[in-house]
Design an enzyme around this catalytic site. Structure first.
Site, PDB file in Angstrom:
ATOM      1  N   LYS A   1      30.763  12.810  26.414  1.00  0.00           N
ATOM      2  CA  LYS A   1      31.404  14.083  26.794  1.00  0.00           C
ATOM      3  C   LYS A   1      30.505  15.263  26.401  1.00  0.00           C
ATOM      4  CE  LYS A   1      36.102  12.213  26.351  1.00  0.00           C
ATOM      5  NZ  LYS A   1      35.796  10.936  25.646  1.00  0.00           N
TER       6      LYS A   1
ATOM      7  N   CYS B   1      42.592   8.676  23.922  1.00  0.00           N
ATOM      8  CA  CYS B   1      42.640   7.510  24.819  1.00  0.00           C
ATOM      9  C   CYS B   1      43.749   6.566  24.341  1.00  0.00           C
ATOM     10  CB  CYS B   1      41.291   6.804  24.877  1.00  0.00           C
ATOM     11  SG  CYS B   1      40.685   6.247  23.272  1.00  0.00           S
TER      12      CYS B   1
END
Length: 460
Positions: free
Chosen positions: A251, A375
């Site tokens: 990311k 997640c």
């Protein structure tokens, strides 16, 4: 199609998750039968891989079409050297400009052989997503196994197989067939750590290309929701951005690429060798605006406002945007056939996430954007954290997300319908078993993901 048993969890973890997915708000909205059905589908879909592989294209280095063409050529070369014909369809995502999707073929009708290699659960998971079996992942093999032997690969679900065993009859699942690249004696030698491919998969149960060493600077394997996070954060050239829990740097690198490598991306992680991984990824993707530091982000706010040092801790209001991709229980990862975690471990993340939140809000400039993501699929780490944050920090307001390709937030945390619509929860169980293989892949891709959660805030 379900071919694996549901994810294996400790009974108290299953009961906890059931209470989450059958909470009062949700039961009142959809009824007991539908809520129970969603929960059972969740347990099933978590043990299966998504029906496609998602790669993020380095569009800061080359146009998407050029990368798509080069990837196709690379994969053709790989196919010509292997015995299996791999589907070479590579499709752009209709709404996310730097995503390419490759369909996964599976489950395929592969016949299990009598000769077996047993691998650890993590290695078995990697095989289901297109990897070969690397030698350190092998825990058991036949006594006289030689390089060149055709062999079945089974994944040890509960980590109970002793390394070096000749066989194993515990809880395991078949993931495909391959050809041994090493003798047993080379795999289990004690004088030095073993490296390299131990079994080259020729008939995987789920066929997708192995990306090991394929165009490393142009394509980056990343789950679709993780790519969405970078776009939702919306970084702009020249800004100063903080990625609080950055390793392994997927990311971080995406943020830097979206800024055209102009500005500064500060990446923090508390584990030193993970910082090296972030720097390697940045170098490989030709990104120079990333500065990575080994530091605990809960302590990233300096008490000295006059501090001039370049690295952490930082004075309050130092960043235009902050990404808090928080450490979490990871219960949205797919495929995941078993988790041995206790309920105490699963529930240990909420307090840590709140400490990180406090630091994130203090480090963010007024008018700045904070994106929180996990997640996992629990309410405690997702919607409940949003409700808590809105209560705790009156300066924060929820913002619309672009792109918004997941579902809205889940009922159960007392948030209003308007607030839930602003959240993005990737809920693979909502479409599990309904997804028609004839549905075009780009339409399927947004629903058949890992379990993931994103919230976007503005600091007023």
């Amino acid at each position: 199609m379900s071919i694996f048993p549901r994810i294996s969890l400790r009974p108290e973890v299953t009961d906890y998750l059931k209470s989450v997915f059958l909470n009062k708000e949700l039961l009142a909205a959809v009824g007991h039968q539908e809520a129970e059905c969603r929960f059972q589908k969740l347990l099933t879909c978590l043990s299966h891989p998504p029906s496609y592989t998602c790669v993020r294209a380095s569009t800061h280095l080359a146009p998407l079409e050029e990368i798509r063409h080069e990837l196709g050529e690379e994969l053709k070369k790989m196919c010509s050297s292997s015995s299996e014909e791999v589907s070479l369809q590579i499709l752009p995502h209709p709404r996310i400009p730097d995503v390419l999707l490759l369909p996964v073929d599976g489950p395929r009708p592969v016949k299990q052989l009598s000769s077996e290699v047993v691998v650890g659960a993590q290695c078995g998971t990697a095989v289901l997503r297109g990897a070969h079996v690397f030698a350190p992942g092998i825990v058991a093999s036949p006594k006289y196994m030689k390089a060149g032997d055709v062999i079945s690969v089974l994944s040890d679900l509960e980590g109970k197989c002793t390394r070096g065993a000749l066989g194993f009859q515990g809880k395991r699942v078949f993931v495909g067939n391959g050809v041994a690249e090493m003798d047993r004696s080379s795999i289990f030698r004690t004088d030095e750590p073993v490296k390299g491919i131990g079994v080259r998969m020729t008939e995987p149960l789920y066929q997708s290309p192995s990306f090991d060493g394929v165009l490393p600077s142009l394509v980056f394997l990343q789950n679709l929701p993780s790519v969405v996070v970078g776009h939702v954060l919306g970084p702009r050239p020249g800004e100063r951005i903080l990625d609080m829990c950055a390793a392994p740097g997927g990311k971080t690198c995406h943020i830097a690429a979206l800024m055209g490598d102009q500005g500064e991306v500060v990446a923090l992680d508390r584990i030193r060798n993970k910082i090296d991984r972030i720097r390697q990824n940045a170098q490989m993707l030709h990104l120079r605006c990333i500065k990575a530091y080994c530091f605990n982000s809960t302590q990233a706010v300096s008490s000295d406002p006059a501090q001039e040092a370049e690295g952490p801790p930082f004075p309050p209001e130092s960043f235009d945007r902050v990404l808090l991709d928080a450490p979490c229980s990871g219960l949205g990862q797919r495929p995941n056939m078993a988790s041995t975690w206790s309920l105490k471990e699963i529930c240990s993340y909420q307090p840590l996430q709140r400490k990180l939140f406090h630091a994130a809000v203090r480090l963010l400039k007024k008018g700045g954007v904070l994106v929180y993501s996990t997640c996992t699929v629990t309410l405690a780490e997702n919607e409940e954290q949003v409700a808590w944050a809105l209560d705790t920090f009156p300066c924060l307001t929820l913002q619309p997300q672009e792109p918004h390709v997941g579902a809205e937030g889940m009922l159960g945390a007392g948030l209003s319908p308007e607030q839930l619509r602003l959240l993005q929860r990737f809920s693979p169980e909502l479409s599990w078993d309904q997804t028609d293989p004839s549905t075009p892949l780009p339409c399927r891709a947004d629903r058949d993901t890992i379990g993931f959660f994103i919230a976007k805030f503005l600091k007023n």
